[in-house]
Write a protein that holds these residues in place. Structure first.
Motif, PDB file in Angstrom:
ATOM      1  N   LEU A  60      43.128  46.326  23.490  1.00 16.87           N
ATOM      2  CA  LEU A  60      41.742  46.777  23.396  1.00 16.87           C
ATOM      3  C   LEU A  60      41.665  48.204  22.861  1.00 16.87           C
ATOM      4  CD1 LEU A  60      40.307  45.264  26.690  1.00 16.87           C
ATOM      5  CD2 LEU A  60      39.675  44.639  24.358  1.00 16.87           C
ATOM      6  N   ARG A  61      42.559  49.079  23.326  1.00 13.97           N
ATOM      7  CA  ARG A  61      42.593  50.450  22.815  1.00 13.97           C
ATOM      8  C   ARG A  61      42.895  50.458  21.313  1.00 13.97           C
ATOM      9  NH1 ARG A  61      46.387  52.161  27.535  1.00 13.97           N
ATOM     10  NH2 ARG A  61      44.951  52.833  29.155  1.00 13.97           N
ATOM     11  N   PHE A  62      43.899  49.692  20.963  1.00 17.55           N
ATOM     12  CA  PHE A  62      44.305  49.621  19.557  1.00 17.55           C
ATOM     13  C   PHE A  62      43.168  49.103  18.691  1.00 17.55           C
ATOM     14  CE2 PHE A  62      46.237  48.005  15.795  1.00 17.55           C
ATOM     15  CZ  PHE A  62      47.425  48.687  15.608  1.00 17.55           C
ATOM     16  N   LEU A  63      42.491  48.059  19.156  1.00 14.95           N
ATOM     17  CA  LEU A  63      41.405  47.463  18.396  1.00 14.95           C
ATOM     18  C   LEU A  63      40.243  48.434  18.252  1.00 14.95           C
ATOM     19  CD1 LEU A  63      40.238  45.014  16.973  1.00 14.95           C
ATOM     20  CD2 LEU A  63      39.490  44.145  19.197  1.00 14.95           C
ATOM     21  N   GLU A  64      39.912  49.138  19.320  1.00 16.45           N
ATOM     22  CA  GLU A  64      38.795  50.092  19.222  1.00 16.45           C
ATOM     23  C   GLU A  64      39.136  51.248  18.285  1.00 16.45           C
ATOM     24  OE1 GLU A  64      35.948  52.976  21.883  1.00 16.45           O
ATOM     25  OE2 GLU A  64      38.091  52.809  22.249  1.00 16.45           O
ATOM     26  N   LYS A  65      40.361  51.723  18.369  1.00 16.45           N
ATOM     27  CA  LYS A  65      40.791  52.799  17.474  1.00 16.45           C
ATOM     28  C   LYS A  65      40.709  52.360  16.013  1.00 16.45           C
ATOM     29  CE  LYS A  65      44.794  55.748  16.509  1.00 16.45           C
ATOM     30  NZ  LYS A  65      45.014  55.284  15.123  1.00 16.45           N
ATOM     31  N   SER A  66      41.147  51.136  15.746  1.00 19.94           N
ATOM     32  CA  SER A  66      41.097  50.625  14.374  1.00 19.94           C
ATOM     33  C   SER A  66      39.662  50.470  13.895  1.00 19.94           C
ATOM     34  CB  SER A  66      41.825  49.281  14.299  1.00 19.94           C
ATOM     35  OG  SER A  66      43.179  49.409  14.671  1.00 19.94           O
ATOM     36  N   LEU A  67      38.777  50.019  14.779  1.00 22.14           N
ATOM     37  CA  LEU A  67      37.374  49.877  14.388  1.00 22.14           C
ATOM     38  C   LEU A  67      36.738  51.229  14.126  1.00 22.14           C
ATOM     39  CD1 LEU A  67      36.209  47.043  16.823  1.00 22.14           C
ATOM     40  CD2 LEU A  67      36.273  46.934  14.329  1.00 22.14           C
ATOM     41  N   GLN A  68      37.027  52.211  14.967  1.00 27.20           N
ATOM     42  CA  GLN A  68      36.439  53.528  14.765  1.00 27.20           C
ATOM     43  C   GLN A  68      36.937  54.168  13.478  1.00 27.20           C
ATOM     44  OE1 GLN A  68      37.381  55.527  18.464  1.00 27.20           O
ATOM     45  NE2 GLN A  68      35.369  55.068  19.309  1.00 27.20           N
ATOM     46  N   GLU A  69      38.192  53.954  13.149  1.00 26.41           N
ATOM     47  CA  GLU A  69      38.742  54.499  11.907  1.00 26.41           C
ATOM     48  C   GLU A  69      38.456  53.613  10.698  1.00 26.41           C
ATOM     49  OE1 GLU A  69      42.897  54.985  12.559  1.00 26.41           O
ATOM     50  OE2 GLU A  69      42.668  56.918  13.555  1.00 26.41           O
ATOM     51  N   LYS A  70      37.931  52.404  10.962  1.00 28.75           N
ATOM     52  CA  LYS A  70      37.691  51.424   9.890  1.00 28.75           C
ATOM     53  C   LYS A  70      38.983  51.180   9.107  1.00 28.75           C
ATOM     54  CE  LYS A  70      32.974  53.133   9.412  1.00 28.75           C
ATOM     55  NZ  LYS A  70      31.977  53.778   8.535  1.00 28.75           N
ATOM     56  N   ARG A  71      40.057  51.019   9.852  1.00 33.96           N
ATOM     57  CA  ARG A  71      41.369  50.897   9.219  1.00 33.96           C
ATOM     58  C   ARG A  71      42.268  50.017  10.078  1.00 33.96           C
ATOM     59  NH1 ARG A  71      46.022  55.347   9.015  1.00 33.96           N
ATOM     60  NH2 ARG A  71      44.977  55.872  10.945  1.00 33.96           N
ATOM     61  N   LEU A  72      42.575  48.833   9.560  1.00 35.27           N
ATOM     62  CA  LEU A  72      43.534  47.935  10.184  1.00 35.27           C
ATOM     63  C   LEU A  72      44.376  47.346   9.064  1.00 35.27           C
ATOM     64  CD1 LEU A  72      44.645  46.386  12.650  1.00 35.27           C
ATOM     65  CD2 LEU A  72      42.941  44.605  12.177  1.00 35.27           C
ATOM     66  N   TYR A  73      45.619  47.735   8.999  1.00 39.46           N
ATOM     67  CA  TYR A  73      46.480  47.317   7.891  1.00 39.46           C
ATOM     68  C   TYR A  73      47.030  45.910   8.114  1.00 39.46           C
ATOM     69  CZ  TYR A  73      46.491  51.996   5.872  1.00 39.46           C
ATOM     70  OH  TYR A  73      46.118  53.165   5.271  1.00 39.46           O
ATOM     71  N   HIS A  74      47.123  45.179   7.019  1.00 41.64           N
ATOM     72  CA  HIS A  74      47.787  43.869   7.020  1.00 41.64           C
ATOM     73  C   HIS A  74      49.222  44.059   7.504  1.00 41.64           C
ATOM     74  CE1 HIS A  74      49.385  40.061   5.588  1.00 41.64           C
ATOM     75  NE2 HIS A  74      48.146  39.659   5.326  1.00 41.64           N
ATOM     76  N   PHE A  75      49.674  43.121   8.339  1.00 47.56           N
ATOM     77  CA  PHE A  75      50.972  43.321   8.973  1.00 47.56           C
ATOM     78  C   PHE A  75      52.129  43.200   7.996  1.00 47.56           C
ATOM     79  CE2 PHE A  75      54.647  41.695  11.440  1.00 47.56           C
ATOM     80  CZ  PHE A  75      54.848  42.810  12.241  1.00 47.56           C
ATOM     81  N   PHE A  76      52.007  42.355   6.977  1.00 55.34           N
ATOM     82  CA  PHE A  76      53.137  42.087   6.093  1.00 55.34           C
ATOM     83  C   PHE A  76      53.070  42.862   4.777  1.00 55.34           C
ATOM     84  CE2 PHE A  76      52.960  38.351   8.823  1.00 55.34           C
ATOM     85  CZ  PHE A  76      54.286  38.236   9.214  1.00 55.34           C
ATOM     86  N   VAL A  77      51.910  43.269   4.350  1.00 55.59           N
ATOM     87  CA  VAL A  77      51.769  43.979   3.073  1.00 55.59           C
ATOM     88  C   VAL A  77      51.992  45.471   3.301  1.00 55.59           C
ATOM     89  CG1 VAL A  77      50.231  44.510   1.157  1.00 55.59           C
ATOM     90  CG2 VAL A  77      50.160  42.250   2.218  1.00 55.59           C
ATOM     91  N   GLY A  78      53.000  46.022   2.648  1.00 50.24           N
ATOM     92  CA  GLY A  78      53.297  47.440   2.780  1.00 50.24           C
ATOM     93  C   GLY A  78      54.124  47.803   3.998  1.00 50.24           C
ATOM     94  N   ASN A  79      54.523  46.825   4.790  1.00 49.15           N
ATOM     95  CA  ASN A  79      55.326  47.079   5.988  1.00 49.15           C
ATOM     96  C   ASN A  79      56.804  46.919   5.634  1.00 49.15           C
ATOM     97  OD1 ASN A  79      56.463  47.307   8.498  1.00 49.15           O
ATOM     98  ND2 ASN A  79      55.207  45.731   9.464  1.00 49.15           N
ATOM     99  N   ARG A  80      57.503  48.039   5.555  1.00 49.55           N
ATOM    100  CA  ARG A  80      58.913  48.029   5.150  1.00 49.55           C
ATOM    101  C   ARG A  80      59.877  47.959   6.332  1.00 49.55           C
ATOM    102  NH1 ARG A  80      58.981  52.287   0.012  1.00 49.55           N
ATOM    103  NH2 ARG A  80      56.990  51.606  -0.871  1.00 49.55           N
ATOM    104  N   HIS A  81      59.344  47.726   7.523  1.00 50.61           N
ATOM    105  CA  HIS A  81      60.184  47.685   8.726  1.00 50.61           C
ATOM    106  C   HIS A  81      60.332  46.280   9.276  1.00 50.61           C
ATOM    107  CE1 HIS A  81      59.906  52.048   8.652  1.00 50.61           C
ATOM    108  NE2 HIS A  81      58.592  51.952   8.637  1.00 50.61           N
ATOM    109  N   LEU A  82      60.079  45.278   8.445  1.00 49.67           N
ATOM    110  CA  LEU A  82      60.189  43.895   8.898  1.00 49.67           C
ATOM    111  C   LEU A  82      61.639  43.428   8.857  1.00 49.67           C
ATOM    112  CD1 LEU A  82      57.107  42.449   7.003  1.00 49.67           C
ATOM    113  CD2 LEU A  82      57.292  42.819   9.467  1.00 49.67           C
TER     114      LEU A  82
END
Length: 549
Positions: free
Chosen positions: A460-482
């Motif tokens: 819930l904290r993570f989701l609210e932070k992402s909504l307030q920043e209007k920023r939630l990155y796709h998990f697989f695109v641009g993630n070099r730590h997979l």
């Protein structure tokens, strides 16, 4: 000249001091009222203009006192050169502003969102969660067992029934299609919540993707957004599929090199193949006046093919099959004589290279809220990799880990809230993305079943932070730590991060409605859980901001 340099320095210093990225502690509040922002900008512009006039007056007075003998000549020279000088320094100031803004945008958008190092900011940004309470771990576990675990137990039974029927339907589809002219349909692949074991809502709908390929001598040329140098932001995450004819000379057939007699016939290049070559598939499935595959045309073809297939095998089954939605390729509903219904989705896709990334024509309902404005732009889906990553990470998590339970509870609460206040642009796919990010950043031991409440708090904290920043990155695109074991194509790992909340930056009404729904969900969380859990063994509740023991 000194006056001009001073003006430029003044403008640059003002921009740097008031820049929110360079001095975040002094500018932590983002003004949401556009009119207020415009008014403040006008006031700042007026103050700078007054300061400029004062500086010009002081400079003029100094020049008058020190050089009175050449006042007339200097006045004439100033009249000739001041406009040019002022235009030059104004242009230079604008260039400096633009350089600072470009640097800020590159820094903000081009950096992968490092959630592991931002835990200190979560408590600052999570102001909307103050005063909101969550039931304790025992209450949540009881609620999950009585309401959601029952749903989970129905998944295997429905999945087995639908899988067998889907295989039979696709086999019939292959038999009724013209193998020389129609697309070739491959085996279906189960994806989504039913195959990741976190489905929280009824009806329980299985989602299948069905890869298809063109018949010879055609082939697909795939163009993803990350393979192009420049692409508009609203097309990021999309790609196009071009239909080409394969070069027959590349087969190296001996009939190309040897003159055959009239009585001899090449089996590879028979008259049937020649007739098939003369058929123009691009006229049937491509967008008008282009050679790009049209998702709407593909949907029409797929629906007609499914109808023919069902007509061939309908006598074998004691139920009816209908289309559940007409604007989706294969949204189907099985209806038994008893009145019971089962829904499932068959969606045509095109495989990207030799990977498990697919171009998907249409997403099932409640997967992604935003669609492409053009039917030739196909969204790329990583559904197979999502299922594979969840299976991979489960091997390292404690037994009976709570990650899927947290996602089920959050999806259930959001679905119930939407049934009360209307549809929301926040989807189950966004909720799953939040869980995937936390699975990557939090230690595996933190996902024990005894940490259900703490992990739900984190989501819930993570989701609210992402909504307030209007920023939630796709998990697989641009993630070099997979993990390398997943086999994600390198071009997607090296691509720029893809913001799933970008539409909230442009659509303020949609964003405000989503935030209102989210805040209402937070307020109603405890009431909804207690209402659906008939018996609560422990009535204690803890603050959402209280740190877990």
């Amino acid at each position: 000249m000194p006056a001009g340099i001073f003006r430029v320095c003044l403008v640059v210093i003002t921009a740097i001091v008031n820049h929110p990225l360079l001095f975040p502690k002094e500018n932590v509040t983002v003004l949401e009222n556009t009119q207020e922002v415009i008014q403040k900008m006008k006031e700042r512009e007026e103050n700078l203009r007054l300061e400029q006039l004062k500086l010009e007056q002081e400079i003029a007075m100094q020049e008058t006192l020190t050089e009175p003998s050449v006042k007339a000549a200097e006045t004439e020279e100033q009249n000739n050169h001041n406009p040019l000088s002022w235009n030059f320094w104004t242009a230079l100031s604008m260039v400096v502003f633009l350089l600072i803004e470009f640097w800020r945008q590159d820094y903000k958008e081009g950096t992968w969102q490092n959630y592991a190092n931002e835990e200190d900011e979560i408590s600052v940004l999570g102001k909307a969660l103050k005063g909101v309470v969550l039931p304790d771990n025992a209450t949540l576990a009881n609620f999950y067992e009585k309401c959601l675990q029952i749903v989970t137990s129905d998944i295997a039974r429905n999945r087995e029934l639908v899988e067998g029927f889907a295989d039979d339907l696709l086999e019939a589809l292959r038999s009724v299609c013209n193998r020389d002219a129609d697309m070739e349909v491959e085996e279906s692949i189960g994806v989504g919540s039913m195959y990741e074991n976190w489905r929280a809502h009824k009806p329980l709908a299985c989602d299948f993707i069905v890869p298809f390929t063109p018949p010879e001598p055609y082939c697909f040329q795939l163009e993803s957004w990350c393979s192009e140098e420049t692409v508009s932001p609203n097309k990021q995450g999309y790609g196009m599929i071009k239909i080409l004819q394969a070069d027959e000379n590349s087969t190296g057939c001996i009939c190309d090199k040897t003159k055959l007699g009239e009585d001899l016939l090449c089996l590879l290049h028979s008259k049937m193949n020649q007739a098939r070559q003369n058929q123009h598939m691009e006229d049937l499935l491509c967008y008008k006046d282009t050679r790009y595959l049209d998702s709407d045309q593909v949907m029409t073809w797929f629906q007609l093919a499914l109808t023919k297939a069902w007509n061939k095998i309908s006598h074998k089954y004691e139920f009816n099959l209908t289309f559940n939605l007409l604007d989706a390729p294969g949204a189907l509903k099985i209806k038994f004589r008893s009145g019971k219904t089962i829904t499932f989705n068959l969606t045509p896709v095109v495989q990207y290279a030799d990977s498990d990334v697919y171009f998907i024509s249409h997403f099932p309902c409640n997967s992604l809220a935003e669609g492409s404005s053009s039917s030739i732009h196909w969204l790329l889906t990583f559904a197979v990799y999502e299922k594979r990553y969840i299976q991979f990470i489960c091997k390292t998590l404690p037994a009976n880990s709570c990650h899927l339970s947290c996602l089920q509870i959050l999806s259930f609460l959001h679905g119930k809230q939407c049934s009360l206040t209307g549809a929301s642009s926040l989807t189950n796919y966004h909720l799953k993305t939040v869980m995937l990010h936390l699975l990557q950043t939090l230690p595996c031991a933190d996902w024990a079943s005894t940490q259900l409440q703490a992990r739900l708090q984190d989501m819930l904290r993570f989701l609210e932070k992402s909504l307030q920043e209007k920023r939630l990155y796709h998990f697989f695109v641009g993630n070099r730590h997979l993990p390398e074991e997943l086999g994600i194509p390198i071009e997607f790992q090296k691509a720029e991060p893809l913001n799933l909340f970008r539409r909230f930056v442009l659509q303020r009404d949609t964003y405000r409605k989503t935030m209102d729904t989210f805040h209402e969900m937070l307020k109603n969380t405890a009431a909804l859980i207690n209402e659906y859990a008939m018996h609560v063994p422990n009535g204690r509740v803890t603050s959402l901001h209280k740190e877990p023991l």
